[in-house]
Design a protein around this motif. Structure first.
Motif, short mmCIF file in Angstrom:
data_model
loop_
_atom_site.label_atom_id
_atom_site.label_comp_id
_atom_site.label_asym_id
_atom_site.label_seq_id
_atom_site.Cartn_x
_atom_site.Cartn_y
_atom_site.Cartn_z
N GLU A 1 0.99 -1.25 0.04
CA GLU A 1 -0.05 0.05 0.20
C GLU A 1 0.80 1.35 -0.08
O GLU A 1 1.99 1.19 0.53
CB GLU A 1 -0.93 0.06 1.13
CG GLU A 1 -1.95 -1.18 1.08
CD GLU A 1 -2.97 -1.01 2.29
OE1 GLU A 1 -2.65 -0.12 3.41
OE2 GLU A 1 -3.67 -1.99 2.49
N PHE A 2 0.49 2.28 -0.59
CA PHE A 2 1.12 3.49 -0.69
C PHE A 2 0.22 4.88 -0.45
O PHE A 2 -0.84 4.68 -0.57
CB PHE A 2 1.96 3.47 -1.85
CG PHE A 2 0.99 3.81 -3.33
CD1 PHE A 2 0.57 4.91 -3.53
CD2 PHE A 2 0.72 2.50 -3.78
CE1 PHE A 2 -0.16 5.01 -4.80
CE2 PHE A 2 0.15 2.64 -4.93
CZ PHE A 2 -0.54 3.84 -5.57
N ASP A 3 0.92 5.89 0.02
CA ASP A 3 0.13 7.02 0.08
C ASP A 3 -0.22 7.69 -1.15
O ASP A 3 0.75 8.47 -1.26
CB ASP A 3 0.70 7.95 1.29
CG ASP A 3 0.05 9.23 1.69
OD1 ASP A 3 -1.23 9.23 1.58
OD2 ASP A 3 0.60 9.93 2.24
N GLY A 4 -1.33 7.56 -1.58
CA GLY A 4 -1.53 7.86 -3.01
C GLY A 4 -2.81 7.73 -3.35
O GLY A 4 -3.86 7.23 -2.82
N VAL A 5 -3.15 7.87 -4.78
CA VAL A 5 -4.59 7.72 -5.29
C VAL A 5 -4.46 6.64 -6.46
O VAL A 5 -3.89 5.51 -6.17
CB VAL A 5 -5.12 8.91 -5.99
CG1 VAL A 5 -5.10 9.96 -4.84
CG2 VAL A 5 -4.04 9.81 -7.00
N HIS A 6 -5.13 6.87 -7.61
CA HIS A 6 -5.04 5.91 -8.54
C HIS A 6 -4.02 6.01 -9.47
O HIS A 6 -4.13 6.78 -10.38
CB HIS A 6 -6.55 5.80 -9.40
CG HIS A 6 -6.92 4.64 -10.31
ND1 HIS A 6 -6.95 3.59 -9.55
CD2 HIS A 6 -7.14 4.39 -11.53
CE1 HIS A 6 -7.26 2.56 -10.60
NE2 HIS A 6 -7.43 3.24 -11.81
N GLU A 7 -2.91 5.50 -9.14
CA GLU A 7 -1.45 5.93 -9.71
C GLU A 7 -0.62 4.71 -9.49
O GLU A 7 -0.89 3.89 -8.81
CB GLU A 7 -1.11 7.49 -9.39
CG GLU A 7 -0.84 7.27 -7.86
CD GLU A 7 -0.12 8.47 -7.34
OE1 GLU A 7 0.22 9.23 -8.13
OE2 GLU A 7 -0.77 8.64 -6.23
N ILE A 8 0.47 4.92 -10.39
CA ILE A 8 1.58 3.94 -9.89
C ILE A 8 3.04 4.73 -9.63
O ILE A 8 3.61 5.37 -10.67
CB ILE A 8 2.09 3.12 -11.29
CG1 ILE A 8 0.63 2.41 -11.64
CG2 ILE A 8 3.09 2.26 -10.80
CD1 ILE A 8 1.05 1.65 -12.96
N PRO A 9 3.33 5.25 -8.59
CA PRO A 9 4.36 6.03 -8.08
C PRO A 9 5.60 5.40 -8.61
O PRO A 9 5.62 3.93 -8.56
CB PRO A 9 4.44 6.13 -6.63
CG PRO A 9 2.82 6.08 -6.07
CD PRO A 9 2.45 4.98 -7.32
N ALA A 10 6.73 5.83 -9.01
CA ALA A 10 8.06 5.35 -9.23
C ALA A 10 8.42 4.38 -8.32
O ALA A 10 9.05 3.14 -8.92
CB ALA A 10 9.05 6.43 -9.64
N HIS A 11 8.38 4.64 -7.20
CA HIS A 11 9.02 3.72 -6.11
C HIS A 11 8.03 2.30 -6.17
O HIS A 11 8.86 1.40 -5.82
CB HIS A 11 9.18 4.12 -4.71
CG HIS A 11 7.56 4.34 -4.00
ND1 HIS A 11 7.09 5.51 -4.30
CD2 HIS A 11 7.16 3.78 -3.05
CE1 HIS A 11 5.72 5.29 -3.42
NE2 HIS A 11 6.04 4.29 -2.69
N ILE A 12 7.02 2.51 -6.62
CA ILE A 12 6.02 1.32 -6.50
C ILE A 12 6.51 0.23 -7.69
O ILE A 12 6.38 -0.95 -7.64
CB ILE A 12 4.60 1.86 -6.57
CG1 ILE A 12 4.05 2.25 -5.38
CG2 ILE A 12 3.75 0.37 -6.95
CD1 ILE A 12 4.18 1.35 -4.08
N SER A 13 6.54 0.86 -8.97
CA SER A 13 6.87 0.24 -10.17
C SER A 13 8.05 -0.39 -9.82
O SER A 13 8.58 -1.47 -10.34
CB SER A 13 6.93 0.90 -11.32
OG SER A 13 7.76 2.20 -11.42
N GLY A 14 9.24 0.57 -9.04
CA GLY A 14 10.34 0.09 -8.81
C GLY A 14 10.54 -1.33 -7.94
O GLY A 14 11.20 -2.35 -8.11
N SER A 15 9.64 -1.34 -7.01
CA SER A 15 9.59 -2.49 -6.05
C SER A 15 9.06 -3.64 -6.80
O SER A 15 9.52 -4.61 -6.90
CB SER A 15 8.68 -1.85 -5.03
OG SER A 15 9.07 -1.17 -4.34
N ALA A 16 8.09 -3.40 -8.01
CA ALA A 16 7.67 -4.58 -8.43
C ALA A 16 8.67 -5.08 -9.52
O ALA A 16 8.97 -6.27 -9.67
CB ALA A 16 6.68 -4.07 -9.59
#
Length: 237
Positions: A210-225
């Motif tokens: 989970e991340f502090d945000g809305v309907h989006e893909i922050p860079a740190h999330i795609s990087g974690s993936a």
């Protein structure tokens, strides 16, 4: 008479996983059209330093509702070169994916199968790293097809999914799910959190973020993936 669409009505793909690592036909790097449809096609991206002696990972990335193949391609393109990942980004036959638009699997399953056949015939793919993923409706559809075809897809990447539906499950793919806690489009409780819990109860290995945000893909999330998918530190161009 059984039609081609009937053959795919459960979402099962008939393409077989890549086998022995052998050199394939000549290829070009960068972005090319799939050239499978003259109206709604898609793209394949081959990393700049792709070498048939070194099997590449493969990720099929699906756009959200009303999106485009370009959107699907953009989800992981920044990581493709540094991590030796071939990307396939198909366009949905309609404004979104078949199970969402018509409550039935069919034309999109067929198109994705054709795209996979093309990639498997032309490139040397690492069978331990074959993913399907997407954003929003594309994430939901990736979970649907990925769980149905877990003997082909080893990893499922779902950025802000809304639901998961299968008529049959095969295999035990690893799953990455991310969701913004303030998502106003697909709310986190009935979507990301519910799906993650459901898949864990089925005995799947789920990396839920989970991340502090809305309907989006922050860079740190795609990087974690990417770090999760490749099994090594995240790299981007």
């Amino acid at each position: 008479m059984v039609t081609e669409r009937d053959k795919y009505k459960t979402g099962r793909l008939t393409v077989t996983p890549p086998g022995k690592h052998t050199a394939k036909a000549e290829f070009t790097t960068g972005v090319e059209q799939l050239s499978l449809d003259n109206k709604k096609d898609g793209f394949i991206y081959v990393p700049k330093e792709y070498d048939s002696s070194r099997p590449a990972a493969l990720a099929v990335m699906l756009h959200g509702a009303g999106g485009s193949a370009e959107q699907g391609l953009s989800l992981l393109r920044q990581y493709a070169d540094a991590n030796n990942i071939i990307l396939i980004a198909p366009a949905a036959r309609k404004y979104s994916w078949d199970i969402i638009v018509s409550d039935a699997f069919g034309p999109d399953v067929i198109f994705i199968e054709q795209a996979l056949e093309l990639a498997f015939e032309k490139y040397v793919i690492d069978p331990a790293h074959v993913a399907i993923g997407g954003f929003s409706d594309g994430a939901s559809y990736a979970l649907c097809l990925g769980l149905t075809n877990g003997d082909l897809f080893t990893h499922l990447i779902a950025f802000s999914p809304g639901f998961v539906f299968t008529l049959e499950n095969t295999g035990k793919p690893a799953v990455f799910i991310s969701h913004g806690v303030n998502d106003p489009v697909l709310r986190i409780d009935p979507c990301g959190r519910r799906i993650a819990s459901q898949l864990k109860r089925q005995g799947l290995a789920v990396n839920y973020v989970e991340f502090d945000g809305v309907h989006e893909i922050p860079a740190h999330i795609s990087g974690s993936a990417m770090e999760w998918f490749t099994g090594r530190g995240t790299k981007s161009r």
